[in-house]
Design a protein around this motif. Structure first.
Motif, short mmCIF file in Angstrom:
data_model
loop_
_atom_site.label_atom_id
_atom_site.label_comp_id
_atom_site.label_asym_id
_atom_site.label_seq_id
_atom_site.Cartn_x
_atom_site.Cartn_y
_atom_site.Cartn_z
N UNK A 103 32.88 -13.41 -35.71
CA UNK A 103 33.90 -13.79 -36.68
C UNK A 103 34.10 -12.74 -37.76
N UNK A 104 33.28 -11.68 -37.74
CA UNK A 104 33.39 -10.66 -38.77
C UNK A 104 32.74 -11.05 -40.08
N UNK A 105 31.89 -12.07 -40.06
CA UNK A 105 31.16 -12.49 -41.26
C UNK A 105 29.88 -11.65 -41.32
N UNK A 106 30.07 -10.39 -41.72
CA UNK A 106 29.03 -9.38 -41.56
C UNK A 106 27.78 -9.66 -42.39
N UNK A 107 27.95 -10.08 -43.63
CA UNK A 107 26.78 -10.26 -44.50
C UNK A 107 25.88 -11.37 -43.97
N UNK A 108 26.46 -12.52 -43.62
CA UNK A 108 25.63 -13.61 -43.13
C UNK A 108 25.02 -13.25 -41.78
N UNK A 109 25.79 -12.54 -40.95
CA UNK A 109 25.26 -12.12 -39.65
C UNK A 109 24.03 -11.24 -39.84
N UNK A 110 24.14 -10.27 -40.77
CA UNK A 110 23.01 -9.36 -40.98
C UNK A 110 21.80 -10.11 -41.54
N UNK A 111 22.05 -11.02 -42.45
CA UNK A 111 20.94 -11.78 -43.04
C UNK A 111 20.18 -12.55 -41.96
N UNK A 112 20.89 -13.22 -41.09
CA UNK A 112 20.23 -14.03 -40.07
C UNK A 112 19.57 -13.16 -39.00
N UNK A 113 20.23 -12.08 -38.64
CA UNK A 113 19.67 -11.21 -37.61
C UNK A 113 18.41 -10.50 -38.12
N UNK A 114 18.42 -10.06 -39.37
CA UNK A 114 17.23 -9.40 -39.91
C UNK A 114 16.06 -10.39 -40.02
N UNK A 115 16.37 -11.63 -40.40
CA UNK A 115 15.31 -12.64 -40.46
C UNK A 115 14.72 -12.87 -39.07
N UNK A 116 15.57 -12.88 -38.06
CA UNK A 116 15.09 -13.05 -36.69
C UNK A 116 14.24 -11.87 -36.25
#
Length: 986
Positions: free
Chosen positions: A792-805
């Motif tokens: 969806x291009x929601x880059x900040x939330x995507x990065x936050x969740x991916x880095x936590x993973x």
């Protein structure tokens, strides 16, 4: 194609890799251009990645050679400008050694020496040059001169035998050579001469007529003048043709039975045995034993080899059937009495005691060259007294036992015929050209006979004698396992009777083991499972099973035992009336259930199911340690047995056992992407759960079958199964199952473009996880949710969740999921414009996935790397990554990933103005993605298609493609919709 280092064979890798090494060896110490390797490896059309593949093969060969310490032997594979050079001592290559020996043989004045040297040269051959690595067209092109040299050496060797008066001994070899080389006139000449000297003049003339008609009908020519002259001389019975042997051979017993008609194959074994039986310097009498299961043709091989080598033993050949498989094997004293009479001792002068008979036998064989063939031996004790003391004699033994307690030069372990020889034998037996090797029915007959010569002779004779019986009809009869042994009866030949002799020779404990082990699955049993079946301690089981191997009723491979197919059918017949059958099966299945549950718990998606497995009680050393070290590798070996057990349990309405066993392999089947197997066991588990009324197991089965449907992109059925699973979840009372199901449904929704629904499932999954201490599953969910944010291009939330993973996976040390999540993070960094950061993260992802051995995800990481390189303007690197990604994905079952990569490569190729090649890849990728059920990648493929149409001059077509893509991607809310808008705004 083989390589030997310090007496050990080196694993040279796959077929094409071995072919590349063969090409280097043919031109050793010379520059071999890479283009020549490409052209020979792909004679029709080389793939675009051909140079890279050749380079990969060379690199891997270099690693193989280094591992074998090749440099110490003076062997090195080096790159040199446009090609490669293999540095080595020419004498280390067998073909050069062969040529040197042939040259030496031609300089010999003594024919015995000439034969000995030529035998040594020909023993270097295992068959046609490069037959195991090259297609026939390429092989013939490269090795015609080598095949000719080999044939010439064989002819020269036969000439030497003929000069020594051994015409009878070479007739069979010449007959085989004439069949293999029907236009070779020198072979026909040698055959005619050998037949004429053996008082078989009509056969000699028939051989000439056969060649004459063949040459006239097929080539329109006559035989050569020398051959026509030989025919005339045979017609006149020219005395000059009857050359006398070099010396008068002393008369002695000639007891070898006649050669078996229609004898096909075993040439390497014949040559090996002949070489082993030939007395060598050193004063040691050669003793050779042939062993193997019933019906392999051990006696026929011994007779053929004995006849071939008979000329080396001019003082006689003794032969006797020791009746080792019968109820009363012949005693050595009885046999020696016969041998002594055969050697000229008057019956009244044969000593009374065994000791005296042994002494007289060794006295009568002293100073003489005699071959002793002991057929069908029972034990070592039976044959020891029958071995002469003279090293110029030789002993050839056949036995169904391995005779491991006997000192011998070699034990020749006979196996079934390979498919080529088996087909040839069957066709030769039937005759009249009735059978065609390519006929599926003929091939099936060979498979059902298990390559066993006795079985093939029975069915071949049956087809020959019953002209109305077709191969298809006979194959259909043999298909039924219940009656297959009934079909393998012909006159006084019967497979079952042959097996019965071996079975009856066993004591009660070994007969029990033979019967019960018939429960083994198709892929055989490991030693610990055999102990479970037999219900004895491991040492006792090992002794019983190894004894069955020694008598060739079982086959042993590293870590596994199995039956020949026909022996297994016979064992199953014996088992059918055994009261212990069901109890033995239960012991075997319980052992698999116990170990399978343990292995499942150690897998990354395993350990979900909760049930009590029976304890593992087998006292086999190291089994648990091996499983704990590599649970997936253990299941690679053992899951076929568990699948068979599931089928049996389901067929017999053992409901609990069905879904318990299915639980032990579900995570493994997902790991290995064996979706068809997962679907099957899940459906059986679901049926069992419905019959038993268990909501817990019904929920798990619905999840598994839904997962299999989702991964094969059968979204309609996946949704149906997942919905049913969600409805029953409250009754299952398993929060982790709820997490797994919600997560799986979310992924399915995301793949179908239902992103709002997917987000809702992911959020629900995280909500349940808040109450659970399962960091791994939280990381899985954060990753999948982060992927949706990226779409969806929601880059900040995507990065936050991916880095936590990523952080969680790093704490867990899970390389596979570190790599998989870093790939998503790398795409996010590219999305926010951090191209260098993207490159760094994606390289880490690729390396982690490569280290984990996950080809599917490694291919995806390479595709993403290609896109980042393209964004950086590094088009050569982008193309290389995309092409490498295709190569990797072609090794997997991931057709969707392959199509995505084809579209990306098409974009790159358009960047470098290679429109034609781009179109080919785009057509393939677009065709697959348009029916994949994945609207996001379908839309992305339409964007690329529009660009291609613009470059091809079809602006209207491009406009239509982009309009469709914008509508599709906008409805999804995909970030790529903005890019289409830019294209349409130009």
């Amino acid at each position: 194609m083989r390589a030997i280092s310090d007496g050990k064979q080196i694993d040279l890798g796959v077929r094409k890799q071995r072919f590349v090494l063969a090409m280097m060896l043919l031109d050793a110490n010379k520059l071999v251009p890479a283009e020549r390797l490409v052209e020979l490896t792909w004679p029709d059309e080389a793939p675009r990645s051909a140079r890279g593949v050749i380079h990969t093969h060379i690199s891997r060969l270099r690693s193989v050679l280094n591992a074998a310490d090749a440099e110490r032997h003076g062997v090195a594979l080096i790159s040199n400008g446009p090609g490669y050079v293999l540095r080595c001592d020419p004498k280390s290559i067998d073909i050069n050694r062969f040529m040197d020996l042939c040259t030496t043989a031609r300089g010999c004045q003594d024919d015995e020496d000439r034969i000995r040297i030529l035998d040594e040269a020909l023993a270097l051959w295992d068959g046609p040059a490069l037959a195991s690595v090259a297609a026939e067209e390429v092989r013939t092109r490269l090795t015609r001169h080598l095949d000719e040299a080999r044939l010439l050496a064989m002819e020269e060797r036969i000439d030497a035998h003929l000069r020594l008066g051994r015409h009878a001994e070479v007739i069979h070899e010449l007959t085989e050579l004439e069949a293999e080389h029907p236009y070779r006139q020198q072979i026909v000449a040698q055959l005619m001469l050998a037949l004429h000297r053996s008082d078989r003049g009509p056969d000699a003339l028939s051989a000439y007529q056969k060649l004459y008609h063949r040459l006239d009908a097929e080539l329109g020519v006559e035989p050569a003048p020398a051959l026509r002259d030989l025919q005339t001389r045979i017609l006149r019975d020219d005395p000059a043709l009857n050359l006398s042997p070099r010396e008068k051979l002393k008369a002695g017993p000639r007891q070898l039975p006649p050669d078996v008609d229609h004898y096909i194959g075993r040439r390497q074994h014949v040559e090996q045995i002949c070489q082993l039986l030939t007395p060598h310097d050193g004063g040691v009498l050669p003793v050779v034993a042939i062993t193997g299961k019933p019906g392999l043709g051990k006696t026929a091989l011994a007779v053929r080899a004995g006849r071939r080598v008979a000329g080396e033993f001019p003082d006689g050949q003794l032969f006797i059937d020791l009746q080792g498989n019968g109820p009363r094997p012949r005693g050595p004293s009885e046999v020696l009495a016969r041998f002594l009479r055969d050697l000229g001792v008057d019956g009244a002068d044969v000593p009374a005691t065994l000791e005296e008979r042994v002494g007289l036998f060794r006295d009568r064989t002293a100073g003489r060259r005699i071959l002793v063939v002991l057929d069908n031996a029972a034990t070592e004790q039976q044959v020891r007294s029958l071995i002469p003391g003279n090293s110029e004699c030789a002993v050839l033994i056949t036995s169904r036992r391995r005779l491991t307690g006997l000192d011998m030069r070699r034990l020749v372990d006979l196996d079934v015929l390979n498919q080529v020889d088996a087909l040839a034998l069957l066709a030769d037996l039937v005759g009249d050209g009735r059978l065609v090797a390519a006929d599926p029915s003929v091939r099936r007959i060979v498979e059902l006979c298990g390559g066993l010569p006795l079985a093939l002779r029975i069915v071949g004779t049956k087809l020959r004698s019953r002209s109305h019986l077709t191969a298809a009809a006979l194959a259909a009869r043999l298909e039924d396992e219940r009656t297959r042994l009934d079909e393998l009866v012909g006159g006084d030949r019967e497979i079952r009777a042959s097996f019965l002799l071996s079975y009856d020779s066993l004591d009660a404990d070994h007969q029990r083991a033979f019967r019960l082990l018939a429960l083994m699955p198709d892929n055989g049993l490991p030693p610990w499972a055999a102990a479970a079946v037999l219900d004895v301690d491991f040492r006792t089981s090992e002794r019983l099973v190894e004894d069955l191997v020694d008598v060739n009723l079982l086959e042993a491979t590293p870590g596994r035992y199995r039956y020949h197919d026909l022996l297994r059918l016979y064992a199953q017949e014996k088992l059918a009336t055994d009261d212990e059958r069901d109890a033995a099966r239960t012991r075997m299945v319980n052992a698999y259930l116990s170990l399978g549950k343990r292995a499942d718990a150690l897998l990354e998606f395993g350990g979900l199911y909760q049930f009590d497995a029976p304890p593992f009680t087998v006292d086999a050393p190291g089994v648990l340690d091996e499983l704990d070290r590599a649970p997936a590798a253990w299941l690679d070996q053992e899951h076929p047995a568990i699948l068979e057990a599931i089928e049996h349990a389901a067929a017999n309405d053992h409901h609990d056992l069905t879904y318990h066993l299915a639980a032990t392999v579900a995570a493994f089947l997902e790991l290995r992407a064996q979706w068809a197997d997962l679907k099957r066991v899940a459906e059986l588990s679901l049926a069992a759960a419905r019959k038993s009324g268990s909501p817990y197991w019904k929920a798990y089965a619905l999840f598994a079958v839904g997962l299999a449907a989702r991964e094969t992109r059968d979204f309609r059925n996946a949704e149906e199964y997942f919905r049913a699973g969600l409805e029953i979840l409250p009754q299952a009372n398993d929060p982790l199952l709820e997490v797994v199901t919600l997560l799986s449904v979310g992924v399915a929704q995301r793949l179908q473009g239902r992103w709002n629904d997917a987000a809702r499932y992911f959020d629900g999954c995280l909500s349940v996880l808040d109450a659970l201490d399962t960091p791994r599953w939280r990381a899985y969910t954060l990753r999948e949710s982060g992927v949706l944010d990226r779409y969806r291009g929601e880059w900040d939330r995507a990065e936050e969740r991916l880095r936590a993973a990523v952080d969680t996976f790093e704490r867990l040390g899970d390389r596979r999921w570190i790599g998989a999540t870093l790939r998503e993070l790398g795409i996010v960094r590219r999305g926010v414009g951090d191209l260098e950061g993207s490159l760094e993260v994606l390289i880490r992802s690729r390396d982690a996935l490569r280290g984990a051995g996950d080809l599917r995800r490694e291919g995806a990481a390479l595709r993403c790397l290609a896109e980042t390189h393209r964004a950086l303007g590094a088009l050569a690197e982008a193309q290389a990554c995309a092409e490498r990604g295709l190569d990797v994905l072609e090794l997997t079952l991931d057709s969707h990933g392959l199509a995505c990569t084809q579209v990306v490569l098409a974009e790159i190729l358009m960047d470098v103005d290679d429109l034609e090649t781009a179109g080919k890849y785009l057509d393939k990728g677009y065709a697959a993605l348009s029916v994949s059920g994945d609207p996001r990648w379908h839309g992305k493929a339409l964007i690329t298609r529009g660009r291609y149409l613009v470059a091809s001059g079809d602006a209207n077509g491009a406009q239509a493609a982009w309009d469709t893509a914008r509508q599709m991607l906008s409805e999804l809310g995909a970030v790529e919709a903005e890019h289409v808008g830019e294209l349409l705004g130009r």
